[in-house]
Motif scaffolding. Structure first.
Motif, PDB file in Angstrom:
ATOM      1  N   GLN A 266      40.083  42.021  47.866  1.00  0.00           N
ATOM      2  CA  GLN A 266      41.803  41.357  47.200  1.00  0.00           C
ATOM      3  C   GLN A 266      42.352  40.705  46.012  1.00  0.00           C
ATOM      4  OE1 GLN A 266      42.579  38.929  50.423  1.00  0.00           O
ATOM      5  NE2 GLN A 266      42.392  41.008  52.177  1.00  0.00           N
ATOM      6  N   GLU A 267      41.279  40.041  45.578  1.00  0.00           N
ATOM      7  CA  GLU A 267      40.970  40.285  44.167  1.00  0.00           C
ATOM      8  C   GLU A 267      40.615  40.942  43.280  1.00  0.00           C
ATOM      9  OE1 GLU A 267      37.829  36.778  43.665  1.00  0.00           O
ATOM     10  OE2 GLU A 267      38.705  35.747  45.862  1.00  0.00           O
TER      11      GLU A 267
ATOM     12  N   ASP B 150      49.505  39.288  38.553  1.00  0.00           N
ATOM     13  CA  ASP B 150      50.628  39.627  39.065  1.00  0.00           C
ATOM     14  C   ASP B 150      51.884  39.738  38.069  1.00  0.00           C
ATOM     15  OD1 ASP B 150      49.575  39.532  42.278  1.00  0.00           O
ATOM     16  OD2 ASP B 150      48.579  37.120  41.106  1.00  0.00           O
TER      17      ASP B 150
ATOM     18  N   ARG C 176      32.099  39.236  39.735  1.00  0.00           N
ATOM     19  CA  ARG C 176      33.018  38.379  40.787  1.00  0.00           C
ATOM     20  C   ARG C 176      33.204  36.777  40.057  1.00  0.00           C
ATOM     21  NH1 ARG C 176      33.901  37.239  47.231  1.00  0.00           N
ATOM     22  NH2 ARG C 176      35.535  35.960  47.583  1.00  0.00           N
TER      23      ARG C 176
ATOM     24  N   GLU D 195      37.362  39.796  50.328  1.00  0.00           N
ATOM     25  CA  GLU D 195      38.257  38.866  48.866  1.00  0.00           C
ATOM     26  C   GLU D 195      38.265  38.868  48.159  1.00  0.00           C
ATOM     27  OE1 GLU D 195      37.410  34.524  51.647  1.00  0.00           O
ATOM     28  OE2 GLU D 195      35.918  35.038  50.624  1.00  0.00           O
ATOM     29  N   GLY D 196      36.425  40.192  47.853  1.00  0.00           N
ATOM     30  CA  GLY D 196      36.694  40.448  46.831  1.00  0.00           C
ATOM     31  C   GLY D 196      37.346  41.495  45.837  1.00  0.00           C
TER      32      GLY D 196
ATOM     33  N   TYR E 175      38.467  43.553  42.291  1.00  0.00           N
ATOM     34  CA  TYR E 175      36.860  43.601  42.435  1.00  0.00           C
ATOM     35  C   TYR E 175      36.675  44.817  43.223  1.00  0.00           C
ATOM     36  CZ  TYR E 175      36.877  39.181  39.685  1.00  0.00           C
ATOM     37  OH  TYR E 175      36.846  37.864  38.592  1.00  0.00           O
TER      38      TYR E 175
END
Length: 182
Positions: free
Chosen positions: A46-47, A179, A92, A43-44, A49
């Motif tokens: 994908q964000e 984005d 994060r 998840e990190g 990090y």
């Protein structure tokens, strides 16, 4: 408690057995720990990090610390006969992490450790560091590295060189990944 069936290939059986041994005989505990870490790191990632691992301590008391973050900037400077490297990360969880690596206090202005300073300057390990292929390190000579976590970006003022603060002030307010609608 609900049951889940996991099919394991013959080649992976030794891995599962070793995990079960390390978890004190409870394979479900090992799987849960591994999945929790995987989900957190993925998840990190994908964000935007990265997994950051830094060395902290001095001499033989050096240990590694790991967190999820993004590098905002780094700055090196010479203070007297020492070299200092500052790295600032945003974690994060939105905190700011300051990692400072300080060389030993070199005698007589020598700034590359034991032996011939010119030879050390162009050593294989020094070249790897210059090219970004290895972390800066003071080798077997005792330097010191610290890690400090602060809640706000403003708390970094006075802890890092003003030039670095000014350089990353704008980055601290930006999202990790922007984005673009293009």
């Amino acid at each position: 408690m609900p049951n889940k069936t996991i099919y394991v290939s013959d080649e992976d059986l030794p891995l599962f057995q070793r995990a079960q041994d390390l978890a004190g005989g409870k394979l479900s505990a090992a799987i849960s720990i591994a999945l929790r870490r995987y989900v957190e790191m993925e998840e990190g990632r994908q964000e935007g990090y990265d997994e950051i691992v830094v060395k902290v301590g001095q001499g033989s008391a050096v240990r590694k610390q790991r967190f999820s973050g993004v590098l905002l900037g780094e700055w090196g400077r010479t203070v007297g006969s020492r070299v200092e490297m500052f790295r600032v990360y945003r974690s994060r969880k939105g905190k700011y992490v300051l990692h400072v690596d300080r060389s030993p206090d070199w005698p007589d202005g020598v700034s590359s450790g034991p032996g011939n300073w010119l030879e050390n300057l162009f050593s294989r390990e020094a070249l790897r560091t210059y090219l970004g292929l290895a972390d800066s390190t003071w080798g077997f000579v005792q330097g010191e590295a610290t890690l400090e976590v602060v809640e706000t970006f403003e708390e970094l003022r006075g802890r890092i060189p003003d030039e670095l603060y000014d350089l990353i002030a704008d980055l601290a307010a930006r999202p990790v990944v922007e984005d673009l609608d293009i």
